[in-house]
Design a protein around this motif. Structure first.
Motif, short mmCIF file in Angstrom:
data_model
loop_
_atom_site.label_atom_id
_atom_site.label_comp_id
_atom_site.label_asym_id
_atom_site.label_seq_id
_atom_site.Cartn_x
_atom_site.Cartn_y
_atom_site.Cartn_z
N GLY A 25 29.70 42.71 42.50
CA GLY A 25 30.37 43.95 42.02
C GLY A 25 31.90 44.04 42.67
N ALA A 26 32.37 43.10 43.15
CA ALA A 26 33.57 43.34 43.68
C ALA A 26 35.04 42.30 42.92
N ALA A 27 36.03 42.73 42.84
CA ALA A 27 37.33 42.03 42.15
C ALA A 27 37.64 40.73 43.35
N ASP A 28 37.74 39.52 42.81
CA ASP A 28 38.36 38.51 43.58
C ASP A 28 39.82 38.61 43.49
N PRO A 29 40.54 38.82 44.66
CA PRO A 29 41.88 39.20 44.69
C PRO A 29 42.79 37.91 44.33
N ILE A 30 42.38 36.79 44.39
CA ILE A 30 43.30 35.72 44.25
C ILE A 30 43.51 34.86 42.86
#
Length: 231
Positions: A221-226
């Protein structure tokens, strides 16, 4: 430096700059003075991985980053990561990943990395070597299994001066989504990490490493920042 920091034990960390490696770095830095070693071994994303490792080391407070270049894997070949004649495959069915050893496996790679790390640990007086190996939700590399590290630790006991150094694999039995959640909790620098097997400006989004990483962030439930070329 505080008295508590001055008395902390030393540890050596194998730092690739990838997602798992970054979480392992943040975990090790909580309790140890960390001395990281990064390997350039002729992999396709060699320059990008080095930059990621340098940034991870800076952010988590690594005391020293030792950059080692080794040419043997490029010369030996046999892996899509080091031999340009072998294409990096596009991941197929996610559920099938890990059922057989893929062409991105670099033959016996971790043994070489660990040997150098243990040698440095002997010099530094460190009794722990960290590596972010993961067995669950992985590509099925044979040098990422718990039994491999049990055997390597026995080798260290038999082949080092004091026999006290141990390889620690704190993530090895965790699912990738659990590793992401742990990384978020620790403040691991995911934004500078790099996992892609082929892209250096944007992650390809279709190799096994990208697919596993994207699934882990999605399940956590997290956004991958790359940045990704394909999502």
């Amino acid at each position: 430096m505080t008295k508590a920091e001055d008395s902390r034990p030393r540890a050596v960390l194998c730092l690739s700059g990838g997602m798992d490696s970054s979480v392992c770095a943040a975990l090790a830095a909580r309790d140890y003075d960390v001395f990281a070693v990064h390997f350039s071994y002729g992999q396709r994303t060699e320059a990008r991985e080095l930059r990621s490792s340098q940034e991870v080391a800076r952010i988590v407070g690594v005391k020293e980053l030792l950059h080692l270049k080794i040419d043997l894997f490029r010369r030996i070949g046999g892996s899509a990561l080091t031999d340009t004649a072998i294409a990096v495959p596009v991941a197929g069915d996610e559920a099938a990943i890990g059922n057989e050893v893929p062409v991105t496996y670099v033959p016996f790679r971790n043994a070489h990395f660990l040997s150098a790390a243990v040698s440095w640990a002997e010099v530094l007086g460190a009794e722990t070597v960290f590596i972010g190996a993961v067995e669950q939700d992985s590509s099925g590399y044979p040098d990422c299994r718990p039994a491999y590290y049990d055997a390597f630790n026995q080798l260290i006991r038999m082949g080092t001066k004091d026999g006290k150094i141990q390889v620690a694999t704190p993530l090895i039995e965790m699912r990738k989504s659990e590793i992401v959640r742990l990384g978020v909790e620790l403040g691991a620098p995911f934004h500078v990490s790099w996992s892609c097997y082929s892209g250096e400006t944007k992650a390809c989004g279709v190799c096994e490493s990208c697919v596993l990483r994207l699934r882990a962030f999605r399940e956590a439930g997290a956004a991958d920042p790359i940045p990704y070329a394909v999502l």
